[in-house]
Design a protein around this motif. Structure first.
Motif, PDB file in Angstrom:
ATOM      1  N   VAL A 192       0.842  -1.201   0.000  1.00 35.59           N
ATOM      2  CA  VAL A 192       0.000   0.000   0.000  1.00 35.59           C
ATOM      3  C   VAL A 192       0.878   1.253   0.000  1.00 35.59           C
ATOM      4  O   VAL A 192       0.629   2.202  -0.743  1.00 35.59           O
ATOM      5  CB  VAL A 192      -0.980  -0.015   1.195  1.00 35.59           C
ATOM      6  CG1 VAL A 192      -1.622   1.347   1.402  1.00 35.59           C
ATOM      7  CG2 VAL A 192      -2.053  -1.085   0.987  1.00 35.59           C
ATOM      8  N   ALA A 193       1.932   1.259   0.831  1.00 35.62           N
ATOM      9  CA  ALA A 193       2.834   2.408   0.893  1.00 35.62           C
ATOM     10  C   ALA A 193       3.577   2.610  -0.425  1.00 35.62           C
ATOM     11  O   ALA A 193       3.740   3.736  -0.904  1.00 35.62           O
ATOM     12  CB  ALA A 193       3.827   2.242   2.046  1.00 35.62           C
ATOM     13  N   GLU A 194       4.030   1.503  -1.044  1.00 37.08           N
ATOM     14  CA  GLU A 194       4.783   1.587  -2.304  1.00 37.08           C
ATOM     15  C   GLU A 194       3.917   2.047  -3.468  1.00 37.08           C
ATOM     16  O   GLU A 194       4.376   2.784  -4.332  1.00 37.08           O
ATOM     17  CB  GLU A 194       5.369   0.215  -2.669  1.00 37.08           C
ATOM     18  CG  GLU A 194       6.508  -0.240  -1.804  1.00 37.08           C
ATOM     19  CD  GLU A 194       6.934  -1.684  -2.113  1.00 37.08           C
ATOM     20  OE1 GLU A 194       7.833  -2.162  -1.411  1.00 37.08           O
ATOM     21  OE2 GLU A 194       6.377  -2.337  -3.025  1.00 37.08           O
ATOM     22  N   ARG A 195       2.650   1.602  -3.500  1.00 39.49           N
ATOM     23  CA  ARG A 195       1.849   1.790  -4.709  1.00 39.49           C
ATOM     24  C   ARG A 195       0.602   2.645  -4.527  1.00 39.49           C
ATOM     25  O   ARG A 195      -0.130   2.866  -5.482  1.00 39.49           O
ATOM     26  CB  ARG A 195       1.477   0.417  -5.265  1.00 39.49           C
ATOM     27  CG  ARG A 195       2.790  -0.315  -5.632  1.00 39.49           C
ATOM     28  CD  ARG A 195       2.641  -1.686  -6.100  1.00 39.49           C
ATOM     29  NE  ARG A 195       2.173  -1.796  -7.451  1.00 39.49           N
ATOM     30  CZ  ARG A 195       2.170  -2.918  -8.132  1.00 39.49           C
ATOM     31  NH1 ARG A 195       2.638  -4.015  -7.577  1.00 39.49           N
ATOM     32  NH2 ARG A 195       1.700  -2.976  -9.346  1.00 39.49           N
ATOM     33  N   LYS A 202      -5.767   2.457  -2.111  1.00 33.94           N
ATOM     34  CA  LYS A 202      -6.687   3.076  -1.161  1.00 33.94           C
ATOM     35  C   LYS A 202      -7.616   2.062  -0.505  1.00 33.94           C
ATOM     36  O   LYS A 202      -8.165   2.326   0.558  1.00 33.94           O
ATOM     37  CB  LYS A 202      -7.515   4.148  -1.863  1.00 33.94           C
ATOM     38  CG  LYS A 202      -6.676   5.294  -2.391  1.00 33.94           C
ATOM     39  CD  LYS A 202      -7.533   6.296  -3.137  1.00 33.94           C
ATOM     40  CE  LYS A 202      -6.665   7.388  -3.740  1.00 33.94           C
ATOM     41  NZ  LYS A 202      -7.425   8.223  -4.662  1.00 33.94           N
ATOM     42  N   THR A 203      -7.821   0.909  -1.159  1.00 35.10           N
ATOM     43  CA  THR A 203      -8.735  -0.100  -0.645  1.00 35.10           C
ATOM     44  C   THR A 203      -8.092  -1.472  -0.730  1.00 35.10           C
ATOM     45  O   THR A 203      -7.465  -1.809  -1.735  1.00 35.10           O
ATOM     46  CB  THR A 203     -10.047  -0.115  -1.473  1.00 35.10           C
ATOM     47  OG1 THR A 203     -10.607   1.191  -1.473  1.00 35.10           O
ATOM     48  CG2 THR A 203     -11.052  -1.090  -0.900  1.00 35.10           C
ATOM     49  N   VAL A 204      -8.272  -2.249   0.330  1.00 31.63           N
ATOM     50  CA  VAL A 204      -7.827  -3.642   0.369  1.00 31.63           C
ATOM     51  C   VAL A 204      -9.019  -4.443   0.870  1.00 31.63           C
ATOM     52  O   VAL A 204      -9.632  -4.082   1.871  1.00 31.63           O
ATOM     53  CB  VAL A 204      -6.626  -3.817   1.328  1.00 31.63           C
ATOM     54  CG1 VAL A 204      -6.213  -5.278   1.413  1.00 31.63           C
ATOM     55  CG2 VAL A 204      -5.455  -2.950   0.897  1.00 31.63           C
ATOM     56  N   ASP A 205      -9.367  -5.522   0.139  1.00 36.70           N
ATOM     57  CA  ASP A 205     -10.458  -6.369   0.606  1.00 36.70           C
ATOM     58  C   ASP A 205     -10.128  -7.833   0.390  1.00 36.70           C
ATOM     59  O   ASP A 205      -9.068  -8.166  -0.142  1.00 36.70           O
ATOM     60  CB  ASP A 205     -11.799  -5.974  -0.038  1.00 36.70           C
ATOM     61  CG  ASP A 205     -11.920  -6.341  -1.512  1.00 36.70           C
ATOM     62  OD1 ASP A 205     -11.028  -7.032  -2.073  1.00 36.70           O
ATOM     63  OD2 ASP A 205     -12.918  -5.952  -2.131  1.00 36.70           O
ATOM     64  N   VAL A 206     -11.028  -8.694   0.834  1.00 41.54           N
ATOM     65  CA  VAL A 206     -10.854 -10.137   0.708  1.00 41.54           C
ATOM     66  C   VAL A 206     -12.063 -10.691  -0.036  1.00 41.54           C
ATOM     67  O   VAL A 206     -13.200 -10.357   0.282  1.00 41.54           O
ATOM     68  CB  VAL A 206     -10.735 -10.820   2.090  1.00 41.54           C
ATOM     69  CG1 VAL A 206     -10.637 -12.340   1.950  1.00 41.54           C
ATOM     70  CG2 VAL A 206      -9.536 -10.275   2.858  1.00 41.54           C
ATOM     71  N   VAL A 207     -11.793 -11.516  -1.049  1.00 41.60           N
ATOM     72  CA  VAL A 207     -12.857 -12.194  -1.777  1.00 41.60           C
ATOM     73  C   VAL A 207     -12.651 -13.698  -1.609  1.00 41.60           C
ATOM     74  O   VAL A 207     -11.517 -14.176  -1.605  1.00 41.60           O
ATOM     75  CB  VAL A 207     -12.869 -11.787  -3.277  1.00 41.60           C
ATOM     76  CG1 VAL A 207     -11.584 -12.173  -3.974  1.00 41.60           C
ATOM     77  CG2 VAL A 207     -14.057 -12.368  -3.988  1.00 41.60           C
TER      78      VAL A 207
END
Length: 186
Positions: free
Chosen positions: A66-69, A72-77
């Motif tokens: 997240v810091a490198e790229r 804005k959103t991280v989720d699990v499917v």
């Protein structure tokens, strides 16, 4: 076991090359701007664990990415073989398309097949548990979760509509092998 096969776009029946070596896969894909990493959980994840527990088990790698790229959103499917919508879900991304942001997926469990079309080559990447793949925006590709999909994946997004596929209308993806599930590693 992770696998990379490389084909000429004109010969979908015969791979020019195949490798099960994750270091080689990462090196070869890096030439295309594709990220390929292997992650390990920092704590055990129970089957059926809530998304927060899954994300927490990979927090260090997630925070780094997240810091490198700038995601804005991280989720699990999570998709199981008995999902009544599995055929429609599989069909959704079987044709060649691209996205307007990087498509980044980490396989917590299960597997799927990402196939990239770059120049006159087709790169087929079988992603399995512990694999992260990052396909750069505008890269032509397709994804096959197989007829009995079984995976849990962490997804990364920059914009809410970043996952929207823009389809090319070609039939190239239909000419290449479909995914029937994990290969045996040979």
């Amino acid at each position: 076991m992770s696998r990379l096969r490389i084909f000429k776009e004109s010969d979908p029946a015969t791979p020019e090359f195949a490798s099960y070596d994750p270091d080689f896969i990462a090196t070869e894909l890096k030439k295309l701007g594709v990220t390929f990493e292997r992650w390990k959980a920092t704590k055990a994840i129970e089957p059926g664990a809530p998304p927060e527990d899954v994300i927490d088990a990979y927090r260090t790698d997630i925070d780094r990415l997240v810091a490198e790229r700038g995601f804005k959103t991280v989720d699990v499917v999570s998709i199981a073989p008995d999902n009544p919508q599995r055929e429609a879900m599989r069909a959704k991304f079987l044709d060649e398309h691209y996205h307007k942001e990087d498509e980044v997926r980490f396989f917590v469990a299960g597997s799927g097949l990402f196939t990239l079309h770059v120049g006159d080559k087709v790169y087929e990447i079988e992603c399995v548990q512990d694999d992260l793949i990052g396909v750069p925006d505008s890269t032509l590709h397709w994804f096959d979760m197989g007829p009995e999909p079984s995976f849990v994946a962490i997804r990364f997004f920059t914009e809410p509509d970043g996952w929207v596929g823009h389809f090319t209308g070609t039939t190239l993806a239909q000419q290449f092998p479909r995914y029937d599930g994990l290969t045996d590693g040979h």
